[in-house]
Design a protein around this motif. Sequence first.
Motif, PDB file in Angstrom:
ATOM      1  N   MET A 175       3.533  -1.150  -2.526  1.00 19.66           N
ATOM      2  CA  MET A 175       3.267  -1.574  -1.160  1.00 19.66           C
ATOM      3  C   MET A 175       1.778  -2.013  -1.007  1.00 19.66           C
ATOM      4  SD  MET A 175       2.843   0.656   2.373  1.00 19.66           S
ATOM      5  CE  MET A 175       1.525   1.517   1.782  1.00 19.66           C
ATOM      6  N   LEU A 176       0.956  -1.164  -1.492  1.00 22.05           N
ATOM      7  CA  LEU A 176      -0.733  -1.477  -1.504  1.00 22.05           C
ATOM      8  C   LEU A 176      -1.170  -2.601  -2.329  1.00 22.05           C
ATOM      9  CD1 LEU A 176      -1.965   2.107  -1.329  1.00 22.05           C
ATOM     10  CD2 LEU A 176      -1.819   0.606   0.738  1.00 22.05           C
ATOM     11  N   LEU A 177      -0.367  -2.639  -3.408  1.00 21.00           N
ATOM     12  CA  LEU A 177      -0.814  -3.617  -4.635  1.00 21.00           C
ATOM     13  C   LEU A 177      -0.333  -4.918  -4.702  1.00 21.00           C
ATOM     14  CD1 LEU A 177      -1.828  -0.963  -7.390  1.00 21.00           C
ATOM     15  CD2 LEU A 177      -3.236  -1.827  -5.661  1.00 21.00           C
ATOM     16  N   ASN A 178       1.044  -5.006  -4.598  1.00 17.61           N
ATOM     17  CA  ASN A 178       1.777  -5.832  -4.755  1.00 17.61           C
ATOM     18  C   ASN A 178       1.869  -6.973  -3.655  1.00 17.61           C
ATOM     19  OD1 ASN A 178       2.784  -4.993  -7.057  1.00 17.61           O
ATOM     20  ND2 ASN A 178       4.534  -4.164  -6.329  1.00 17.61           N
ATOM     21  N   GLU A 179       1.734  -8.278  -3.954  1.00 22.82           N
ATOM     22  CA  GLU A 179       1.716  -9.425  -2.878  1.00 22.82           C
ATOM     23  C   GLU A 179       2.828  -9.358  -1.790  1.00 22.82           C
ATOM     24  OE1 GLU A 179       1.328 -14.428  -2.715  1.00 22.82           O
ATOM     25  OE2 GLU A 179       1.060 -13.262  -4.674  1.00 22.82           O
ATOM     26  N   TYR A 180       4.096  -9.292  -2.260  1.00 15.90           N
ATOM     27  CA  TYR A 180       5.255  -8.987  -1.584  1.00 15.90           C
ATOM     28  C   TYR A 180       5.683  -7.556  -1.121  1.00 15.90           C
ATOM     29  CZ  TYR A 180       4.898 -13.915  -2.934  1.00 15.90           C
ATOM     30  OH  TYR A 180       4.749 -15.215  -3.160  1.00 15.90           O
ATOM     31  N   GLY A 181       4.778  -6.628  -1.395  1.00 13.30           N
ATOM     32  CA  GLY A 181       5.015  -5.291  -0.936  1.00 13.30           C
ATOM     33  C   GLY A 181       5.761  -4.737  -2.035  1.00 13.30           C
ATOM     34  N   VAL A 182       6.719  -3.911  -1.563  1.00 12.88           N
ATOM     35  CA  VAL A 182       7.683  -3.129  -2.227  1.00 12.88           C
ATOM     36  C   VAL A 182       9.045  -2.979  -1.451  1.00 12.88           C
ATOM     37  CG1 VAL A 182       7.024  -0.667  -1.441  1.00 12.88           C
ATOM     38  CG2 VAL A 182       8.058  -0.993  -3.802  1.00 12.88           C
ATOM     39  N   VAL A 183      10.319  -3.017  -2.338  1.00 14.72           N
ATOM     40  CA  VAL A 183      11.235  -2.672  -1.696  1.00 14.72           C
ATOM     41  C   VAL A 183      12.041  -1.260  -1.446  1.00 14.72           C
ATOM     42  CG1 VAL A 183      13.924  -3.422  -1.891  1.00 14.72           C
ATOM     43  CG2 VAL A 183      12.081  -5.296  -2.269  1.00 14.72           C
ATOM     44  N   VAL A 184      12.251  -0.800  -0.451  1.00 10.36           N
ATOM     45  CA  VAL A 184      12.879   0.593  -0.429  1.00 10.36           C
ATOM     46  C   VAL A 184      14.121   0.406   0.125  1.00 10.36           C
ATOM     47  CG1 VAL A 184      10.645   1.599  -0.031  1.00 10.36           C
ATOM     48  CG2 VAL A 184      11.999   1.122   1.794  1.00 10.36           C
ATOM     49  N   SER A 185      15.170   1.464  -0.415  1.00  8.31           N
ATOM     50  CA  SER A 185      16.466   1.527  -0.137  1.00  8.31           C
ATOM     51  C   SER A 185      16.492   2.349   1.379  1.00  8.31           C
ATOM     52  CB  SER A 185      17.164   2.460  -0.966  1.00  8.31           C
ATOM     53  OG  SER A 185      16.772   3.828  -1.029  1.00  8.31           O
ATOM     54  N   GLU A 186      17.704   2.023   1.775  1.00  3.06           N
ATOM     55  CA  GLU A 186      17.737   3.025   3.234  1.00  3.06           C
ATOM     56  C   GLU A 186      17.715   4.502   3.135  1.00  3.06           C
ATOM     57  OE1 GLU A 186      21.423   3.569   6.520  1.00  3.06           O
ATOM     58  OE2 GLU A 186      21.354   1.979   5.032  1.00  3.06           O
ATOM     59  N   THR A 187      18.008   5.155   2.029  1.00  3.08           N
ATOM     60  CA  THR A 187      18.047   6.322   2.059  1.00  3.08           C
ATOM     61  C   THR A 187      16.581   6.877   1.602  1.00  3.08           C
ATOM     62  OG1 THR A 187      18.357   6.093  -0.434  1.00  3.08           O
ATOM     63  CG2 THR A 187      20.291   6.881   1.049  1.00  3.08           C
ATOM     64  N   MET A 188      15.592   5.948   1.098  1.00  5.27           N
ATOM     65  CA  MET A 188      14.331   6.271   1.104  1.00  5.27           C
ATOM     66  C   MET A 188      13.203   5.811   2.169  1.00  5.27           C
ATOM     67  SD  MET A 188      13.507   4.333  -2.821  1.00  5.27           S
ATOM     68  CE  MET A 188      11.702   4.764  -2.550  1.00  5.27           C
ATOM     69  N   PHE A 189      13.995   5.267   3.107  1.00  7.02           N
ATOM     70  CA  PHE A 189      13.141   4.658   4.154  1.00  7.02           C
ATOM     71  C   PHE A 189      12.079   5.507   4.875  1.00  7.02           C
ATOM     72  CE2 PHE A 189      12.369   2.849   8.202  1.00  7.02           C
ATOM     73  CZ  PHE A 189      11.829   1.320   7.998  1.00  7.02           C
ATOM     74  N   GLU A 190      12.541   6.611   5.474  1.00  5.99           N
ATOM     75  CA  GLU A 190      12.002   7.618   6.301  1.00  5.99           C
ATOM     76  C   GLU A 190      11.063   8.364   5.471  1.00  5.99           C
ATOM     77  OE1 GLU A 190      13.845   9.132  10.245  1.00  5.99           O
ATOM     78  OE2 GLU A 190      15.697   8.805   9.032  1.00  5.99           O
ATOM     79  N   TRP A 191      11.558   8.769   4.251  1.00  3.31           N
ATOM     80  CA  TRP A 191      10.804   9.745   3.304  1.00  3.31           C
ATOM     81  C   TRP A 191       9.477   8.853   2.854  1.00  3.31           C
ATOM     82  CZ3 TRP A 191       9.264   7.967  -1.440  1.00  3.31           C
ATOM     83  CH2 TRP A 191       8.464   9.073  -2.301  1.00  3.31           C
ATOM     84  N   PHE A 192       9.748   7.429   2.698  1.00  2.57           N
ATOM     85  CA  PHE A 192       8.553   6.642   2.470  1.00  2.57           C
ATOM     86  C   PHE A 192       7.356   6.638   3.360  1.00  2.57           C
ATOM     87  CE2 PHE A 192       6.484   2.673   2.357  1.00  2.57           C
ATOM     88  CZ  PHE A 192       6.311   2.529   0.703  1.00  2.57           C
ATOM     89  N   PHE A 193       7.759   6.661   4.546  1.00  9.99           N
ATOM     90  CA  PHE A 193       6.616   6.752   5.608  1.00  9.99           C
ATOM     91  C   PHE A 193       6.262   8.001   5.881  1.00  9.99           C
ATOM     92  CE2 PHE A 193       8.570   2.533   6.355  1.00  9.99           C
ATOM     93  CZ  PHE A 193       7.402   1.793   6.458  1.00  9.99           C
ATOM     94  N   ALA A 194       6.896   9.080   5.565  1.00  5.83           N
ATOM     95  CA  ALA A 194       6.318  10.480   5.524  1.00  5.83           C
ATOM     96  C   ALA A 194       5.484  10.659   4.377  1.00  5.83           C
ATOM     97  CB  ALA A 194       7.503  11.505   5.350  1.00  5.83           C
ATOM     98  N   GLN A 195       5.432   9.957   3.079  1.00  8.83           N
ATOM     99  CA  GLN A 195       4.733   9.958   2.179  1.00  8.83           C
ATOM    100  C   GLN A 195       3.256   9.517   2.471  1.00  8.83           C
ATOM    101  OE1 GLN A 195       5.582  12.130  -0.193  1.00  8.83           O
ATOM    102  NE2 GLN A 195       7.279  12.425   1.189  1.00  8.83           N
ATOM    103  N   ILE A 196       3.397   8.255   3.130  1.00  9.65           N
ATOM    104  CA  ILE A 196       2.227   7.645   3.415  1.00  9.65           C
ATOM    105  C   ILE A 196       1.092   8.407   4.139  1.00  9.65           C
ATOM    106  CG2 ILE A 196       0.938   5.682   4.816  1.00  9.65           C
ATOM    107  CD1 ILE A 196       3.779   4.137   3.952  1.00  9.65           C
ATOM    108  N   HIS A 197       1.602   9.494   4.838  1.00  9.49           N
ATOM    109  CA  HIS A 197       0.601  10.419   5.783  1.00  9.49           C
ATOM    110  C   HIS A 197      -0.131  11.315   4.807  1.00  9.49           C
ATOM    111  CE1 HIS A 197       1.178   9.685   9.717  1.00  9.49           C
ATOM    112  NE2 HIS A 197       2.493   9.368   9.446  1.00  9.49           N
ATOM    113  N   GLN A 198       0.383  11.534   3.374  1.00 10.42           N
ATOM    114  CA  GLN A 198      -0.105  12.600   2.430  1.00 10.42           C
ATOM    115  C   GLN A 198      -1.298  11.905   1.725  1.00 10.42           C
ATOM    116  OE1 GLN A 198       3.199  14.115   0.601  1.00 10.42           O
ATOM    117  NE2 GLN A 198       4.021  14.972   2.248  1.00 10.42           N
TER     118      GLN A 198
END
Length: 198
Positions: A175-198
């Motif tokens: 998400m931080l390094l790639n020009e086009y970001g990163v692809v996340v699945s529906e099952t990862m979506f909420e988990w992914f944003f919770a990890q950004i806080h850490q």
Amino acid sequence: MAMVDDVASESEGTSSSVLPSERLLGVSSFTHTPCYWYDVPLWHQKASKRSDGVVLWDYHVICIQKRRGEAFDLVWDLDSDLPFPSPLTVYFPEAIKPVNSPYSRLFRVVHAPRFLRCFASDRSHMRDGLGNWLALPPTYKPITSEDGTTNNLDKYIQMRTADVPANAQDSLHGMLLNEYGVVVSETMFEWFFAQIHQ
């Protein structure tokens, strides 16, 4: 697509790195994430003609705001009839509505500063095969990237299950390094944003 650090979307895009909304909201103190997804249903949409408020967009962009020191994220969706902004914990179950389906919905998450530097759209996706407008285009100029690219929208909206990183840490770095970001699945979506806080 989701973007982290500044606000931007095709519906309110600009070629400048400072958007009018940033000046009004003082968003430089926020973290944001643009979130794109392609051909998926979205509920609570103002454009819907249905009683359940569902629309199947060709693609859709939201901004997910990560507020420093705050426990929850805010979703800014200009097309939603949900409160503006809505907490992600409300928006996800109400507008995205996780569904049991054999098809996996995918989301592209891009860090906002990178998105603002790299995204470009010449609006060709808004024209039919004869070059006629499918809908009136916005009044502002088409968005051009810092390097002069005039159109890379397809690179943001094309996603495959194979694009989802197997390693969770790779998704956060992507998400931080790639020009086009990163692809996340529906099952990862909420988990992914919770990890950004850490």
